[in-house]
Scaffold this active site. Structure first.
Site, PDB file in Angstrom:
ATOM      1  N   ASP A  24       0.863  -1.174   0.000  1.00  0.00           N
ATOM      2  CA  ASP A  24       0.000   0.000   0.000  1.00  0.00           C
ATOM      3  C   ASP A  24       0.912   1.240   0.000  1.00  0.00           C
ATOM      4  O   ASP A  24       2.121   1.147   0.204  1.00  0.00           O
ATOM      5  CB  ASP A  24      -0.947  -0.026   1.208  1.00  0.00           C
ATOM      6  CG  ASP A  24      -2.158   0.890   0.995  1.00  0.00           C
ATOM      7  OD1 ASP A  24      -2.109   1.751   0.103  1.00  0.00           O
ATOM      8  OD2 ASP A  24      -3.143   0.750   1.738  1.00  0.00           O
ATOM      9  N   TRP A  25       0.287   2.390  -0.208  1.00  0.00           N
ATOM     10  CA  TRP A  25       1.038   3.624  -0.478  1.00  0.00           C
ATOM     11  C   TRP A  25       1.751   4.202   0.758  1.00  0.00           C
ATOM     12  O   TRP A  25       1.143   4.393   1.804  1.00  0.00           O
ATOM     13  CB  TRP A  25       0.091   4.674  -1.049  1.00  0.00           C
ATOM     14  CG  TRP A  25       0.178   4.780  -2.543  1.00  0.00           C
ATOM     15  CD1 TRP A  25       0.467   5.908  -3.252  1.00  0.00           C
ATOM     16  CD2 TRP A  25       0.012   3.745  -3.516  1.00  0.00           C
ATOM     17  NE1 TRP A  25       0.495   5.618  -4.599  1.00  0.00           N
ATOM     18  CE2 TRP A  25       0.230   4.308  -4.791  1.00  0.00           C
ATOM     19  CE3 TRP A  25      -0.256   2.377  -3.444  1.00  0.00           C
ATOM     20  CZ2 TRP A  25       0.154   3.573  -5.968  1.00  0.00           C
ATOM     21  CZ3 TRP A  25      -0.332   1.644  -4.611  1.00  0.00           C
ATOM     22  CH2 TRP A  25      -0.122   2.240  -5.844  1.00  0.00           C
TER      23      TRP A  25
END
Ligand code: BGC
Length: 712
Positions: free
Chosen positions: A262-263
């Protein structure tokens, strides 16, 4: 010409080789192509494929507007002509400016319509291609364990089977247009405020039977990528968790696509690569140079890097070699008429009619003047302002939809800012519609000020940059009740003596105990997308019957849900949640999983179950016994003997949707895979099929089923 650090021979060689497969080329040659790329690539280039690049710079250039362009999210060796993965988010539409905004995922979960979800996936695939994206983050299938979860709206509901079917339908739809879909967030990501720190604990049965099977379902259906979650599972961050990423995903499930983080806070140590993380997104903060150094120093074997690159390249090449179903993906595909019609179809099919004393449907002849109350009736409210935000060309609000339908003079509006005036407006009308619920402020992805993905401006707008002191938005809900002022508004509407209809706009369960008495009808519309207002008018006036079903349980008492602490450092996700918990503890919900009324009535006849080779074949006849044409959502639950191990009283194992005219019947067939009857033995660490008498329950709600039995 050779690049700065490249041996001339490699660069010259590379010029001569055509690495990328072309559409329609022989997929059997992809393996050789991957080998050739790896033989030509430098260590830096290979490690370069294992990260996104340029995200922060892009965000700065675009005035921090999320989705202003596709983001480079791993893959890609420019020198060898290998393109990067170009990411766009979902899940309520392509998150580039101007795309179709569909009802939020939870709303689409309520359609129980996998075919519709697949068509929406295809529309998103086309819009992604038309906007230069090759990689989509639209498939979110985290299980709704507690309705306070801020991002509940991004997933399909509380049931693992339903999550798997709907997620697979979406992901395969996107991939039909050769956009790689990723399934997120792996795993047990269903708390928002604590998402970067919480350690979610779960035992083997809970993992395999409750929190993970829908991921396997999607991967078995062919979804090619996995996004890891921010949180920890059993003591280790998901992005560097060998138990999840290697033992389960690769060794037990045999997944051969690629895994990315995820970011921004998705991985914390370079060993994440060895644990099974192939790409760090969106920038090389932990991988990049540190990973090159780790390989050079011998701390990480180069084969780890090669393995990741193989997975990325093999997936990219597979998608690149496949012929496209369309001759091209021009920009006029974006939010075109067909896709807007699909958004309308979804908004009509998702609305769940929770109560109706005959107030609905309204009739045009009786309703000369309709009072529409509530601030939420008049604002564009398609969901949160986090990474899933879509900026469609327009949004039909409830008020606008009703004015379009009835004529502008027939609809009067008031809101909770002036309850006295709203009450007078109610008294002046023939019926009162009150629109209540939430916005991005009360629930959604938790956006702290300095990230500001939800900023309200478009690229180039001269708005100031948000600062760190900006007020955070979204997050987990602090209450499952409506805001008190909205409850006051409902009471004021009831006091008018006119028929009252309440429309709930929210991403998951909302408590109704404090205001439902005396309300004529309650309709859950969710965040209904860009065509929500049009759908609402058609539903209320009987142009189409409500047919949505709750993809979660609505409690009478919030204590009936599992324990939830939005600031937890550690939390135990037990085996029991949702309807299985309510069944086990004999709790009566206000509205059960799968509940939803219609303007007509359906009855179920001739239920049979027989053993096929790998599945139980269940068949039933459904009849429309009322006066309205409508869709029936038919649900099939299994009750295991539960002698070898305690099992939930019932579990959803199939569903379908059929349209029936008055008096019309249809045969509905379900194939319930034998494998789906198994339970996970946590001593032997394997699945077991219990022998004995199973019951199969079919009907229009989890608490209204007809049953038949079968020896398995
Ligand atoms: C979200 C993901 C999303 C990613 C990129 C993260 O904050 O958790 O769901 O895909 O951002 O937008």
């Amino acid at each position: 010409m050779a690049g700065k650090n490249e041996p001339a021979s490699i660069a010259a060689d590379a010029d001569a080789v055509d690495f990328m497969p072309t559409r329609g080329s022989d997929p059997d040659k992809n393996g050789d192509a991957v080998d050739r790329v790896l033989a030509h690539a430098t260590l830096e280039e290979k490690v370069g494929m294992m990260s996104g690049h340029g995200f922060f710079a892009a965000l700065g250039e675009d005035d921090r507007v999320w989705g202003a362009r596709p983001y480079r999210a791993g893959g890609g060796i420019d020198r060898l002509g290998i393109p990067p993965l170009l990411f766009t988010d979902g899940p309520r539409g392509v998150t580039r400016v101007g795309s179709t905004c569909f009802p939020c995922t939870m709303a689409r979960g309520a359609t129980f319509d996998a075919d519709l979800e697949h068509r929406i996936g295809q529309a998103m695939g086309k819009e992604a291609r038309a906007q230069g994206c090759s990689f989509s983050g639209a498939v979110c299938i985290n299980l709704l364990r507690h309705p306070a979860w801020g991002r509940a709206q991004e997933t399909y509901g509380e049931d693992p089977w339903h999550l798997g079917v709907m997620g697979a339908a979406m992901g395969t739809g996107i991939q039909a247009h050769n956009v790689i879909a990723t399934v997120k967030h792996f795993a047990l990501n269903s708390m928002e405020n604590a998402r970067f720190k919480v350690d979610v604990r779960a035992d083997e049965r809970s993992l395999h039977e409750v929190y993970l099977p829908h991921f396997k379902h999607c991967l078995d259906a062919g979804i090619a990528s996995v996004m890891t979650a921010y949180n920890k599972v059993n003591g280790e961050y998901c992005g560097q968790n060998p138990f999840l990423l290697t033992q389960i995903l690769r060794e037990e499930w045999g997944f051969d696509g690629f895994v990315h983080s995820d970011w921004v806070r998705g991985v914390y140590k370079v060993d994440g690569a060895a644990a099974g993380l192939d790409i760090e997104n969106p920038e090389p903060q932990i991988f990049g140079e540190k990973l090159v150094e780790a390989v050079r120093s011998g701390a990480i074997e180069e084969s780890v890097v090669d393995r990741a690159c193989r997975r990325i390249l093999a997936t990219q090449f597979r998608f690149a070699a496949r012929p496209d179903p369309l001759p091209g993906y021009p920009s006029d595909l974006i939010a075109n008429e067909e896709h807007r019609a699909l958004a309308l179809e979804a908004a009509e099919k998702c609305a769940v009619l929770l109560e109706n004393d005959g107030t609905l449907p309204l009739s045009r002849t009786n309703i000369r003047r309709l009072a529409v109350l509530g601030r939420l009736a008049a604002i564009e409210n398609t969901g949160d302002n986090g990474s899933s935000r879509v900026r469609p060309p327009y949004v039909v609000t409830p008020l606008a939809g009703l004015r379009d339908f009835l004529g502008i003079d027939a609809v009067v509006h008031g809101d909770e800012d002036d309850i006295e005036a709203a009450a007078a407006t109610a008294r002046s009308a023939d019926a009162v519609l009150v629109v209540v619920g939430y916005t991005a402020k009360e629930e959604g992805e938790y956006i702290i000020g300095d990230i500001a993905l939800g900023a309200d401006r478009k690229p180039g707008d001269p708005a100031p940059r948000p600062s760190i002191s900006d007020v955070p938005i979204g997050g987990d809900r602090v209450s499952l009740d409506l805001p008190p002022v909205q409850i006051d508004l409902i009471h004021a509407a009831k006091a008018s003596g006119k028929p009252v209809i309440v429309v709930i706009v929210a991403g998951s369960a909302v408590m109704v105990e404090r205001w439902r008495e005396g309300v004529g009808a309650i309709l859950m519309s969710f965040y209904a997308g860009m065509e929500g207002g049009t759908a609402l008018a058609r539903l209320l006036f009987g142009e189409v019957s409500p047919s949505g079903k709750l993809p979660f349980t609505v409690a009478r008492d919030t204590d009936d849900y599992p324990f939830f602490d939005r600031d937890a450092d550690t939390i135990d996700y037990g085996y029991w949640h949702g309807y299985s918990k309510f069944d086990r503890e004999r709790l009566t919900p206000r509205y059960a999983f799968g509940d939803g009324l219609s303007y007509t009535r359906f009855s179920y006849h001739g239920l049979t179950a027989r053993r096929g080779t790998d599945a139980i074949e269940v068949e039933v006849s459904v009849r429309n016994d009322g006066k309205w044409p409508a869709d029936a959502v038919v649900q099939c639950y299994v009750c295991a003997p539960g002698v070898d191990a305690e099992r939930p009283i019932k579990l959803l194992r199939a569903f379908d949707r059929v349209h029936l005219r008055p008096s019309q019947s249809a045969q509905v067939q379900f194939s319930v895979p034998l494998d789906s009857l198994r339970w996970r033995d946590d001593i032997a660490h394997r699945w077991r099929l219990e022998r004995g008498t199973y019951r199969f329950g079919v009907g229009g709600s989890s608490n209204e089923l007809v049953y038949t039995s079968l020896e398995v």
